[in-house]
Design a protein around this motif. Sequence first.
Motif, PDB file in Angstrom:
ATOM      1  N   PRO A  35       0.880  -1.127  -0.083  1.00  0.00           N
ATOM      2  CA  PRO A  35      -0.110   0.076  -0.151  1.00  0.00           C
ATOM      3  C   PRO A  35       0.842   1.237   0.115  1.00  0.00           C
ATOM      4  N   GLY A  36       0.127   2.434  -0.051  1.00  0.00           N
ATOM      5  CA  GLY A  36       0.822   3.581  -0.005  1.00  0.00           C
ATOM      6  C   GLY A  36       1.467   3.776   1.554  1.00  0.00           C
ATOM      7  N   ALA A  37       2.204   4.954   1.737  1.00  0.00           N
ATOM      8  CA  ALA A  37       3.017   5.241   2.977  1.00  0.00           C
ATOM      9  C   ALA A  37       1.697   5.769   4.040  1.00  0.00           C
ATOM     10  N   SER A  38       1.906   5.743   5.340  1.00  0.00           N
ATOM     11  CA  SER A  38       0.983   5.953   6.298  1.00  0.00           C
ATOM     12  C   SER A  38       1.596   6.571   7.202  1.00  0.00           C
ATOM     13  N   SER A  39       0.978   7.617   8.003  1.00  0.00           N
ATOM     14  CA  SER A  39       1.516   8.474   8.898  1.00  0.00           C
ATOM     15  C   SER A  39       1.692   7.951  10.274  1.00  0.00           C
ATOM     16  N   SER A  40       2.693   8.142  11.095  1.00  0.00           N
ATOM     17  CA  SER A  40       2.420   7.680  12.458  1.00  0.00           C
ATOM     18  C   SER A  40       2.940   8.909  13.388  1.00  0.00           C
ATOM     19  N   PRO A  41       2.309   9.125  14.586  1.00  0.00           N
ATOM     20  CA  PRO A  41       2.747  10.149  15.262  1.00  0.00           C
ATOM     21  C   PRO A  41       4.446  10.397  15.305  1.00  0.00           C
ATOM     22  N   GLY A  42       4.658  11.608  15.289  1.00  0.00           N
ATOM     23  CA  GLY A  42       6.035  12.014  15.253  1.00  0.00           C
ATOM     24  C   GLY A  42       7.000  11.881  16.450  1.00  0.00           C
ATOM     25  N   ARG A  43       6.531  11.405  17.500  1.00  0.00           N
ATOM     26  CA  ARG A  43       7.113  11.465  18.947  1.00  0.00           C
ATOM     27  C   ARG A  43       8.657  10.919  18.501  1.00  0.00           C
ATOM     28  N   GLN A  44       9.658  11.181  19.039  1.00  0.00           N
ATOM     29  CA  GLN A  44      10.785  10.776  18.491  1.00  0.00           C
ATOM     30  C   GLN A  44      11.622  10.073  19.662  1.00  0.00           C
ATOM     31  N   VAL A  45      12.491   9.174  19.538  1.00  0.00           N
ATOM     32  CA  VAL A  45      13.180   8.319  20.336  1.00  0.00           C
ATOM     33  C   VAL A  45      14.135   9.749  21.249  1.00  0.00           C
ATOM     34  N   THR A  46      13.813   9.707  22.451  1.00  0.00           N
ATOM     35  CA  THR A  46      14.284  10.762  23.201  1.00  0.00           C
ATOM     36  C   THR A  46      15.593  10.601  23.900  1.00  0.00           C
ATOM     37  N   ASP A  47      16.151   9.389  23.886  1.00  0.00           N
ATOM     38  CA  ASP A  47      17.527   9.067  24.563  1.00  0.00           C
ATOM     39  C   ASP A  47      18.508   8.693  23.388  1.00  0.00           C
ATOM     40  N   ASP A  48      18.229   8.866  22.343  1.00  0.00           N
ATOM     41  CA  ASP A  48      19.078   8.715  20.973  1.00  0.00           C
ATOM     42  C   ASP A  48      19.925  10.025  21.130  1.00  0.00           C
ATOM     43  N   PRO A  49      21.189   9.709  20.654  1.00  0.00           N
ATOM     44  CA  PRO A  49      22.219  10.918  20.632  1.00  0.00           C
ATOM     45  C   PRO A  49      21.792  12.231  19.581  1.00  0.00           C
ATOM     46  N   SER A  50      21.933  13.077  19.799  1.00  0.00           N
ATOM     47  CA  SER A  50      21.342  14.337  19.276  1.00  0.00           C
ATOM     48  C   SER A  50      22.395  14.562  18.024  1.00  0.00           C
ATOM     49  N   GLY A  51      22.053  15.665  17.343  1.00  0.00           N
ATOM     50  CA  GLY A  51      22.932  16.002  16.125  1.00  0.00           C
ATOM     51  C   GLY A  51      22.970  15.431  14.912  1.00  0.00           C
ATOM     52  N   LEU A  52      21.931  14.500  14.626  1.00  0.00           N
ATOM     53  CA  LEU A  52      21.811  13.644  13.526  1.00  0.00           C
ATOM     54  C   LEU A  52      20.810  14.764  12.463  1.00  0.00           C
ATOM     55  N   PRO A  53      21.106  14.362  11.074  1.00  0.00           N
ATOM     56  CA  PRO A  53      20.404  15.375  10.223  1.00  0.00           C
ATOM     57  C   PRO A  53      18.966  15.071  10.317  1.00  0.00           C
ATOM     58  N   PRO A  54      18.300  16.129  10.020  1.00  0.00           N
ATOM     59  CA  PRO A  54      16.863  16.075   9.887  1.00  0.00           C
ATOM     60  C   PRO A  54      16.255  15.433   8.697  1.00  0.00           C
ATOM     61  N   SER A  55      15.186  14.658   9.020  1.00  0.00           N
ATOM     62  CA  SER A  55      14.488  13.922   7.783  1.00  0.00           C
ATOM     63  C   SER A  55      14.096  15.068   6.774  1.00  0.00           C
ATOM     64  N   PRO A  56      13.730  14.591   5.649  1.00  0.00           N
ATOM     65  CA  PRO A  56      13.378  15.776   4.629  1.00  0.00           C
ATOM     66  C   PRO A  56      11.765  15.847   4.886  1.00  0.00           C
ATOM     67  N   GLY A  57      11.249  16.720   3.960  1.00  0.00           N
ATOM     68  CA  GLY A  57       9.961  16.911   4.116  1.00  0.00           C
ATOM     69  C   GLY A  57       9.252  15.868   3.013  1.00  0.00           C
ATOM     70  N   ALA A 221       1.127  -3.500  10.299  1.00  0.00           N
ATOM     71  CA  ALA A 221       0.332  -2.276   9.860  1.00  0.00           C
ATOM     72  C   ALA A 221       0.669  -1.601   8.609  1.00  0.00           C
ATOM     73  N   TRP A 222       1.964  -1.615   8.133  1.00  0.00           N
ATOM     74  CA  TRP A 222       2.481  -0.904   7.287  1.00  0.00           C
ATOM     75  C   TRP A 222       1.876  -1.570   5.890  1.00  0.00           C
ATOM     76  N   LYS A 223       1.941  -2.715   5.871  1.00  0.00           N
ATOM     77  CA  LYS A 223       1.482  -3.538   4.772  1.00  0.00           C
ATOM     78  C   LYS A 223      -0.164  -3.165   4.668  1.00  0.00           C
ATOM     79  N   ALA A 224      -0.826  -3.153   5.695  1.00  0.00           N
ATOM     80  CA  ALA A 224      -2.338  -2.458   5.473  1.00  0.00           C
ATOM     81  C   ALA A 224      -2.518  -1.094   5.303  1.00  0.00           C
ATOM     82  N   GLY A 225      -1.461  -0.362   5.166  1.00  0.00           N
ATOM     83  CA  GLY A 225      -1.663   1.199   5.152  1.00  0.00           C
ATOM     84  C   GLY A 225      -2.166   1.473   6.102  1.00  0.00           C
TER      85      GLY A 225
END
Length: 251
Positions: A35-57, A221-225
């Motif tokens: 199926p097409g892509a589906s949106s998930s809430p964007g809460r991020q991993v909080t204890d992951d190291p910072s300074g990584l590049p942002p994802s694209p629009g 979940a992603w397979k079901a959209g």
Amino acid sequence: MFALRTRLAGVVVLVALGVAGCGGDPDPTSTSTTPGASSSPGRQVTDDPSGLPPSPGASGTAAGASPGGPAGAASGGQAVKHAFPVQGKASYSRTHHDYPASDIIAACGLTAVSPVDGTVLEVTRTDTYQAKVNDGATRGGLSVSILGGDGVRYYMSHFSSIDQGVEAGTPVRAGQPVAKVGRTGDASACHIHFGLSPACQKTGDWWTRRGVIWPWAYLDAWKAGTAKSPVADVEQWQRQHGCPTKPLVNP
């Protein structure tokens, strides 16, 4: 080499796979078109190291997603797109040998896509695996590792080829083609090894990168959209284990 038993409509099919994140005794789901892509809430991993590049629009297949911030930053409810990693018919395991991961069984040459909006962390374009050495770092053959906009690391391997332009630092969108299904590395049948993990060292830590939580519920979940984010499971694992400096199970 492990025997892969798939049970479908009462028929038992034996498939032989290598041990580079492959094999075990999976119980694949039924096949279907991606199926097409589906949106998930964007809460991020909080204890992951910072300074990584942002994802694209988002655009194209993943239209409508919001750009993610660097790992560890508050997301403010932004949506991060996810997509099933294969275009076309595929099945996948709900079990795996030694450590949590899923083998996505698909025909050789099918298109593999980015499972998330994010940025490429690592690309391996040369298959250097040698059975007599059996080095965990090379078992995946041709592979791609992606830092999702949610801070989770998404790893896919055993490709036959990787698309031009897919390099470390390249922004990708969920559903964007990145490679072709193959059987490079320690694999005797065409499939994708799929693993989810915290970014930890970002590159080089293959023992974490290959997978630390079970992916099948997210693949369902992603397979079901349907939107489903692995952030909470990855956060919980990292709280318990941190970032190991060596394999926690058989390397």
